[in-house]
Every structure is written in C-alpha cells, then in structure tokens.
Design an enzyme around this catalytic site. Structure first.
Site, PDB file in Angstrom:
ATOM      1  N   TYR A   1      -4.065  22.137  54.526  1.00  0.00           N
ATOM      2  CA  TYR A   1      -2.661  22.417  54.180  1.00  0.00           C
ATOM      3  C   TYR A   1      -2.537  23.332  52.958  1.00  0.00           C
ATOM      4  O   TYR A   1      -1.484  23.350  52.313  1.00  0.00           O
ATOM      5  CB  TYR A   1      -1.912  21.107  53.942  1.00  0.00           C
ATOM      6  CG  TYR A   1      -1.481  20.410  55.225  1.00  0.00           C
ATOM      7  CD1 TYR A   1      -0.604  21.029  56.116  1.00  0.00           C
ATOM      8  CD2 TYR A   1      -1.927  19.139  55.541  1.00  0.00           C
ATOM      9  CE1 TYR A   1      -0.189  20.399  57.278  1.00  0.00           C
ATOM     10  CE2 TYR A   1      -1.522  18.499  56.706  1.00  0.00           C
ATOM     11  CZ  TYR A   1      -0.654  19.140  57.572  1.00  0.00           C
ATOM     12  OH  TYR A   1      -0.240  18.519  58.726  1.00  0.00           O
TER      13      TYR A   1
ATOM     14  N   GLU B   1      -7.483  27.258  62.461  1.00  0.00           N
ATOM     15  CA  GLU B   1      -7.429  25.787  62.437  1.00  0.00           C
ATOM     16  C   GLU B   1      -8.467  25.180  63.389  1.00  0.00           C
ATOM     17  O   GLU B   1      -9.097  24.170  63.071  1.00  0.00           O
ATOM     18  CB  GLU B   1      -6.007  25.324  62.769  1.00  0.00           C
ATOM     19  CG  GLU B   1      -5.023  25.719  61.665  1.00  0.00           C
ATOM     20  CD  GLU B   1      -3.563  25.406  61.984  1.00  0.00           C
ATOM     21  OE1 GLU B   1      -3.259  24.941  63.110  1.00  0.00           O
ATOM     22  OE2 GLU B   1      -2.722  25.626  61.101  1.00  0.00           O
TER      23      GLU B   1
ATOM     24  N   LYS C   1      -1.115  12.613  64.259  1.00  0.00           N
ATOM     25  CA  LYS C   1      -1.125  12.213  62.851  1.00  0.00           C
ATOM     26  C   LYS C   1      -1.254  10.681  62.687  1.00  0.00           C
ATOM     27  O   LYS C   1      -1.073   9.928  63.651  1.00  0.00           O
ATOM     28  CB  LYS C   1       0.150  12.730  62.176  1.00  0.00           C
ATOM     29  CG  LYS C   1       0.214  14.272  62.093  1.00  0.00           C
ATOM     30  CD  LYS C   1       1.437  14.736  61.304  1.00  0.00           C
ATOM     31  CE  LYS C   1       1.477  16.248  61.183  1.00  0.00           C
ATOM     32  NZ  LYS C   1       2.645  16.713  60.367  1.00  0.00           N
TER      33      LYS C   1
ATOM     34  N   ASN D   1       5.629  12.689  61.170  1.00  0.00           N
ATOM     35  CA  ASN D   1       6.260  13.247  62.374  1.00  0.00           C
ATOM     36  C   ASN D   1       5.277  13.410  63.536  1.00  0.00           C
ATOM     37  O   ASN D   1       5.465  14.259  64.402  1.00  0.00           O
ATOM     38  CB  ASN D   1       7.009  14.544  62.044  1.00  0.00           C
ATOM     39  CG  ASN D   1       6.102  15.611  61.476  1.00  0.00           C
ATOM     40  OD1 ASN D   1       4.896  15.426  61.392  1.00  0.00           O
ATOM     41  ND2 ASN D   1       6.677  16.741  61.103  1.00  0.00           N
TER      42      ASN D   1
ATOM     43  N   HIS E   1       0.868  17.660  64.542  1.00  0.00           N
ATOM     44  CA  HIS E   1       0.778  19.015  63.993  1.00  0.00           C
ATOM     45  C   HIS E   1       0.493  19.961  65.148  1.00  0.00           C
ATOM     46  O   HIS E   1      -0.220  19.602  66.086  1.00  0.00           O
ATOM     47  CB  HIS E   1      -0.371  19.116  62.981  1.00  0.00           C
ATOM     48  CG  HIS E   1      -0.720  20.545  62.654  1.00  0.00           C
ATOM     49  ND1 HIS E   1      -0.051  21.250  61.672  1.00  0.00           N
ATOM     50  CD2 HIS E   1      -1.603  21.414  63.216  1.00  0.00           C
ATOM     51  CE1 HIS E   1      -0.537  22.493  61.645  1.00  0.00           C
ATOM     52  NE2 HIS E   1      -1.485  22.613  62.565  1.00  0.00           N
TER      53      HIS E   1
END
Ligand code: UDP
Length: 140
Positions: free
Chosen positions: A51, A128, A11, A114, A117
């Site tokens: 998302y 995905e 990320k 964080n 993913h």
C-alpha cells in the site's frame, strides 16, 4: 476484448467470517477464473510495501493494521478485460455506495473492512501479481 489478468485480495474481514468461498463464487460468476490462489498472513513490511502508494493518506496506518489482523487470500484472476470486470463485481470502495449485487454491497463491513482488493489498471495488476506470486505459481 482481450483476456487479461488482475490481482485480488480477499481481506481479513472476509476470511474471518468464512466468506472465502462466497467471494470466490461471485468472482467466478462474474466471468473471472482463479489461476493462482494462496492463503497468507501478511507481515507489516509486506502490507506497507503493497500500500506504499497510500503512505501519505490519513487511513494508511489503520489500513495496514487491518490488513495484517488476520489471514488473506491473494489471487490472480483471468478473464476478458479482467481489471474492469473485477472492479465492477467488487463495487465502490465504501460499501454504502456500492451497487446491489456487488461483493462490497453484499458482504463488506465498512469502508476499511471492505472484503476485497482489486487492481485498478493493467500496469498495477502486473506489479501486484509480481509482488505476491512467482510465474510458476500461476496456472492458466
Ligand atoms: N480505505 C480506508 N479509508 C478510506 C479509503 C480507503 O480505509 O477512506 C481503505 C479501503 O480498505 C480501500 C483501501 O484503503 O479498499 C484502498 O483504497 P482505494 O482508494 O485504493 O480503494 P479501492 O481501490 O480498494 O476501492
């Protein structure tokens, strides 16, 4: 246990801090092989589509803004029981609750930023992977 694939994103908080290598090293040391990888800057549409399942959640708009705030590295990872193996090395969503030695405990900044993913099921891994990669971009 079968060799399977999962989908990972490094990320923007991690790419910003130049941690692409550190994250990838932890994934590799956990027994996962990077069989596809590319650095992209997601569009708003792309992030919202990715998302979509979280559309009604209170954190959705902030999450989309965060995910387009800088480049990410999307990856396909291969290994024995890849989805679980990746979730284990990622650690809990909130880094405060993550086990020592996990990516999120060692590297993440917050519950939103964080660092990684990872798909949560084989079915979602396939969806995905297909969202970001053409079959010929994956070299096993
Ligand atoms: N997230 C957030 N606030 C929350 C919960 C989640 O900003 O209260 C973000 C966080 O970046 C997380 C992502 O939304 O990784 C997707 O949430 P999910 O519950 O699917 O967690 P994950 O599978 O990534 O651990």
């Amino acid at each position: 246990m079968a060799t399977t694939r999962t989908f990972s994103i490094i990320k923007p908080d991690a790419t910003r801090r130049n941690l692409t290598g550190a994250v990838t090293r932890m994934l590799e040391e956990a027994g996962l092989r990077v069989v596809a990888s590319k650095r992209i800057h997601m569009t708003k549409d792309q992030a919202e589509g990715f998302y979509a399942v979280h559309k009604e959640r209170p954190f959705f708009n902030d999450l989309v803004s965060f995910m387009i705030s800088g480049p990410v590295v999307v990856q396909v990872l291969e290994g024995e029981d890849a989805v679980k193996r990746n979730r284990d090395i990622m650690g809990a969503t909130n880094p405060e609750n993550a086990e020592p030695g996990t990516i999120r405990k060692e590297l993440a900044e917050s519950i939103e930023a964080n660092s990684v993913h990872g798909s949560d099921s084989d079915e979602n891994a396939k969806i995905e992977i297909d969202y970001f990669f053409k079959p010929e971009e994956i070299v096993g």
